[in-house]
Design a protein around this motif. Structure first.
Motif, PDB file in Angstrom:
ATOM      1  N   GLY A   1       4.946  -4.137   5.716  1.00  0.00           N
ATOM      2  CA  GLY A   1       4.059  -3.362   6.574  1.00  0.00           C
ATOM      3  C   GLY A   1       2.764  -4.091   6.873  1.00  0.00           C
ATOM      4  O   GLY A   1       2.596  -5.259   6.583  1.00  0.00           O
ATOM      5  N   ASN A   2       1.828  -3.345   7.425  1.00  0.00           N
ATOM      6  CA  ASN A   2       0.535  -3.883   7.815  1.00  0.00           C
ATOM      7  C   ASN A   2      -0.402  -3.887   6.611  1.00  0.00           C
ATOM      8  O   ASN A   2      -0.590  -2.862   5.960  1.00  0.00           O
ATOM      9  N   GLU A   3      -1.024  -5.026   6.334  1.00  0.00           N
ATOM     10  CA  GLU A   3      -1.900  -5.166   5.170  1.00  0.00           C
ATOM     11  C   GLU A   3      -3.113  -4.236   5.256  1.00  0.00           C
ATOM     12  O   GLU A   3      -3.474  -3.595   4.271  1.00  0.00           O
ATOM     13  N   GLU A   4      -3.721  -4.143   6.414  1.00  0.00           N
ATOM     14  CA  GLU A   4      -4.905  -3.295   6.549  1.00  0.00           C
ATOM     15  C   GLU A   4      -4.559  -1.813   6.385  1.00  0.00           C
ATOM     16  O   GLU A   4      -5.303  -1.060   5.754  1.00  0.00           O
ATOM     17  N   ASP A   5      -3.423  -1.396   6.926  1.00  0.00           N
ATOM     18  CA  ASP A   5      -2.981  -0.008   6.735  1.00  0.00           C
ATOM     19  C   ASP A   5      -2.742   0.281   5.258  1.00  0.00           C
ATOM     20  O   ASP A   5      -3.108   1.347   4.752  1.00  0.00           O
ATOM     21  N   PHE A   6      -2.123  -0.660   4.568  1.00  0.00           N
ATOM     22  CA  PHE A   6      -1.890  -0.501   3.133  1.00  0.00           C
ATOM     23  C   PHE A   6      -3.215  -0.370   2.396  1.00  0.00           C
ATOM     24  O   PHE A   6      -3.381   0.505   1.539  1.00  0.00           O
TER      25      PHE A   6
ATOM     26  N   MET B   1      -9.947  -5.487  -3.733  1.00  0.00           N
ATOM     27  CA  MET B   1      -9.387  -6.738  -4.270  1.00  0.00           C
ATOM     28  C   MET B   1      -8.115  -6.486  -5.072  1.00  0.00           C
ATOM     29  O   MET B   1      -7.144  -7.230  -4.958  1.00  0.00           O
ATOM     30  N   VAL B   2      -8.099  -5.419  -5.853  1.00  0.00           N
ATOM     31  CA  VAL B   2      -6.881  -5.075  -6.596  1.00  0.00           C
ATOM     32  C   VAL B   2      -5.767  -4.723  -5.613  1.00  0.00           C
ATOM     33  O   VAL B   2      -4.614  -5.110  -5.798  1.00  0.00           O
TER      34      VAL B   2
ATOM     35  N   SER C   1     -13.007 -10.668   4.728  1.00  0.00           N
ATOM     36  CA  SER C   1     -12.552 -10.190   6.037  1.00  0.00           C
ATOM     37  C   SER C   1     -12.402  -8.668   6.069  1.00  0.00           C
ATOM     38  O   SER C   1     -12.305  -8.073   7.142  1.00  0.00           O
ATOM     39  N   TYR C   2     -12.395  -8.026   4.911  1.00  0.00           N
ATOM     40  CA  TYR C   2     -12.266  -6.568   4.832  1.00  0.00           C
ATOM     41  C   TYR C   2     -13.601  -5.866   4.604  1.00  0.00           C
ATOM     42  O   TYR C   2     -13.646  -4.729   4.154  1.00  0.00           O
ATOM     43  N   GLN C   3     -14.698  -6.533   4.942  1.00  0.00           N
ATOM     44  CA  GLN C   3     -16.019  -5.943   4.743  1.00  0.00           C
ATOM     45  C   GLN C   3     -16.196  -4.650   5.539  1.00  0.00           C
ATOM     46  O   GLN C   3     -16.763  -3.684   5.035  1.00  0.00           O
ATOM     47  N   LYS C   4     -15.694  -4.599   6.760  1.00  0.00           N
ATOM     48  CA  LYS C   4     -15.829  -3.379   7.566  1.00  0.00           C
ATOM     49  C   LYS C   4     -15.068  -2.217   6.942  1.00  0.00           C
ATOM     50  O   LYS C   4     -15.542  -1.082   6.946  1.00  0.00           O
ATOM     51  N   LEU C   5     -13.894  -2.490   6.393  1.00  0.00           N
ATOM     52  CA  LEU C   5     -13.112  -1.454   5.717  1.00  0.00           C
ATOM     53  C   LEU C   5     -13.900  -0.913   4.521  1.00  0.00           C
ATOM     54  O   LEU C   5     -14.007   0.300   4.330  1.00  0.00           O
ATOM     55  N   VAL C   6     -14.469  -1.813   3.715  1.00  0.00           N
ATOM     56  CA  VAL C   6     -15.248  -1.403   2.543  1.00  0.00           C
ATOM     57  C   VAL C   6     -16.475  -0.600   2.976  1.00  0.00           C
ATOM     58  O   VAL C   6     -16.768   0.450   2.394  1.00  0.00           O
TER      59      VAL C   6
END
Length: 134
Positions: free
Chosen positions: A76-81, A66-67, A31-36
């Protein structure tokens, strides 16, 4: 592993996906492919002369993501972290020659060997130029 093949073919029911922690983890990471992708393009565009390849950088950022997900404590917000975590860890790898987080047994780097930091020069020399008499 067979469950992932079935997942790709659409053979596993939704209820089973919810109860399988491996599949849930796999979906969460993906789900974090765009962030990567965003961070990979950003760091590649400003540092490509120092980096071995786009794919090595992307793999390193996937690993750091992943780490970071494993390190997230729920505040807090996971994506911000993850944005903060990935940015800081990749900067430490690229700018300061540090190893990726939790990577002690088999360290890797997206950096060209010409630009490995001073602390790693002895290890690189021993790895490539040893006479095999350990």
């Amino acid at each position: 592993m067979d469950d992932f093949n079935k997942l790709e073919n659409g053979q596993i029911s939704f209820e089973k996906n919810l109860n399988n922690p491996d599949i849930a983890w796999h979906k969460k990471v993906l789900s974090y492919q765009k962030l990567v992708d965003r961070w990979t393009k950003y760091f590649w565009n400003i540092n490509k002369s120092y980096l071995y390849s786009f794919e090595d950088l992307r793999q390193t950022i996937w690993y750091i993501t992943m780490v970071g997900l494993k390190s997230y404590d729920g505040r807090g917000n996971e994506e911000d972290f993850l944005n903060w975590y990935v940015r800081n860890k990749v900067i430490s790898v690229i700018m300061y020659g540090k190893k990726p987080p939790n990577c002690t047994d088999a360290p890797f780097t997206p950096m060209r060997f010409d630009y490995v930091s001073d602390e790693n020069l002895t290890e690189v020399s021993e790895l490539f130029y040893s006479d095999g008499k350990d």
